[in-house]
Write a protein that holds these residues in place. Structure first.
Motif, mmCIF file in Angstrom:
data_model
loop_
_atom_site.group_PDB
_atom_site.id
_atom_site.type_symbol
_atom_site.label_atom_id
_atom_site.label_comp_id
_atom_site.label_asym_id
_atom_site.label_seq_id
_atom_site.Cartn_x
_atom_site.Cartn_y
_atom_site.Cartn_z
ATOM 1 N N HIS A 60 39.404 51.717 35.716
ATOM 2 C CA HIS A 60 40.983 52.257 34.348
ATOM 3 C C HIS A 60 40.100 51.422 33.143
ATOM 4 O O HIS A 60 40.365 50.085 32.945
ATOM 5 C CB HIS A 60 42.143 52.188 34.996
ATOM 6 N N ASP A 64 42.943 43.606 33.195
ATOM 7 C CA ASP A 64 42.532 42.888 34.434
ATOM 8 C C ASP A 64 40.808 43.733 35.285
ATOM 9 O O ASP A 64 40.186 43.455 36.874
ATOM 10 C CB ASP A 64 43.135 42.391 35.367
ATOM 11 N N HIS A 147 49.073 55.405 38.973
ATOM 12 C CA HIS A 147 48.789 53.732 38.373
ATOM 13 C C HIS A 147 48.773 53.773 36.666
ATOM 14 O O HIS A 147 48.806 53.227 36.464
ATOM 15 C CB HIS A 147 47.738 52.730 39.046
ATOM 16 N N ASP A 166 42.756 49.883 41.955
ATOM 17 C CA ASP A 166 44.446 49.225 41.987
ATOM 18 C C ASP A 166 44.886 50.294 42.675
ATOM 19 O O ASP A 166 46.374 50.139 42.939
ATOM 20 C CB ASP A 166 44.728 49.447 40.546
HETATM 21 ZN ZN LIG Z 1 45.679 48.177 36.978
#
Ligand SMILES: [Zn+2]
Length: 293
Positions: A60, A64, A147, A166
Motif C-alpha cells: 500500500h 513505512d 487500512h 498492515d
Molecule cells: Zn500502513
C-alpha cells in the motif's frame, strides 16, 4: 537480515524491530526476483542490492512500506490502482492521509519533508486474485482494503504463507488514521484472512507468526469494538471533533515537537471511527456536535 523460509522465499527482518517508518519485507529469488515492500532502511539496499530486484510489489502507499523504492532503480513497481496515486505523488499522499480534507495541507507538506517521502514511478497495477508466476513460485494478490483503500496482502499458495502487510495483528489493533481508511472494510478484510486460515502470516510490523493465528486475529479485531465502546462512552457528553482530539481519546500525549502530527492523526482516526458509528446509527451529528443517538 535475510532469513530463508522456503527454498526461494526470504523473510527480511528489519534490524530495528520494524517500528514505523520501517517494516519487515519479503524477497523471492526466482526467475523473476521480487521484493515485497522496501522500508527497512539502507540496510535492505545493502542486503538485497547485490541479488537484484526485477519487480517491487507494494502492499500500500504508506511511506513505512515504500521509503526505499527509489533505491532499486530499474525494478518495476506495482501497486493496487486505488493506492497508486499515493505512491506516485507527494501531493496525493497528503490528500489520501486527509491533510487536505482537514485544511492542513501545509502540515502535510511538513510531514512529507520530515519523513523524506518521495513519489516514485508506478509501472504496473495488480488486482485482487491476480496470480504472478515467478518461475517456481506463485504469488496471489489478496485485496484487503480498510487500512487504506488499495491495501493488499500477498499469498503463496504452494506454502500456505500470507504476507498480511498492515493487517499486522499488533496488540494495539488496526490502524485507520487516514481518509482512505474504512473500518467496516477493515473488519471484512480481517475476516477474509481468518477464513483463509493460512499456516504462516508475515506481518509487516510483527514478523513471522506461526502460532495462535486465529486467536490473534480475534484479539486484533476486538480492538475496534473496544474503541467503539470508548468513543460511545465519551459521547455521553456531546462533543465536537476538536474536543475529542484535545481529550486524546485514542492516543496518549505526544512528544512536544510532534504534537501537531499526533493531533492530526488522532483527528483523522476519530473521524473514520465516527463515520462507522454514524452508519450504525449509534452516533448522530448536529452541526459540529456529535452525540449518542
Ligand atoms: Zn500502513
Amino acid at each position: 537480515m535475510l532469513k530463508r523460509i522456503t527454498e526461494n522465499i526470504y523473510f527480511i527482518e528489519d534490524p530495528y524491530r520494524a517500528k514505523p517508518p520501517r517494516c519487515h519485507c519479503l524477497y523471492v529469488e526466482d526467475d523473476l526476483r521480487v521484493l515485497i515492500d522496501s522500508s527497512s532502511g539502507p540496510e535492505i539496499v545493502n542486503a538485497i542490492g547485490p541479488h537484484g530486484v526485477d519487480l517491487l510489489l507494494t502492499s500500500h502507499f504508506h511511506m513505512d512500506h515504500t521509503l526505499n523504492h527509489n533505491s532499486f532503480s530499474g525494478a518495476d513497481i506495482w501497486v493496487h490502482s486505488l493506492d497508486a496515486p499515493g505512491v506516485k505523488s507527494e501531493r496525493k499522499y497528503i490528500e489520501l492521509l486527509g491533510f487536505t480534507k482537514f485544511g492542513q495541507e501545509e502540515l502535510g507538506q511538513e510531514y512529507v519533508r520530515l519523513m523524506n517521502i518521495q513519489g516514485c514511478p508506478v509501472t504496473g497495477e495488480f488486482v485482487d486474485g491476480q496470480v504472478l508466476n515467478l518461475g517456481k513460485t506463485e504469488i496471489e494478490v489478496v485485496h484487503l482494503p480498510g487500512h487504506s483503500a488499495g491495501h493488499c496482502g500477498f499469498y503463496f499458495p504452494q506454502h500456505d504463507i500470507l504476507y498480511s502487510a498492515d493487517i499486522d495483528l499488533s496488540r494495539r489493533g488496526p490502524w485507520y488514521g487516514g481518509v482512505s481508511s474504512d473500518i467496516d472494510a477493515f473488519i471484512a478484510s480481517i475476516r477474509r484472512i481468518k477464513d483463509m486460515q493460512p499456516s504462516i502470516i508475515i506481518s509487516s510490523h510483527l514478523g513471522v507468526i506461526t502460532d495462535r493465528i486465529q486467536k490473534r486475529i480475534e484479539n486484533y479485531v476486538d480492538q475496534i469494538y473496544l474503541k467503539d465502546e470508548r468513543l460511545l462512552q465519551a459521547l455521553k457528553t456531546p462533543q465536537t471533533l476538536d474536543d475529542m482530539v484535545n481529550n486524546h481519546l485514542f492516543h496518549e500525549e505526544a512528544p512536544r515537537q510532534l504534537i501537531r502530527f499526533y493531533n492530526f492523526f488522532e483527528k483523522a482516526w476519530i473521524s473514520v471511527h465516527l463515520e462507522r458509528l454514524e452508519r450504525l446509527s449509534l452516533v448522530k451529528r448536529e452541526g459540529q456536535l456529535y452525540y449518542r443517538s
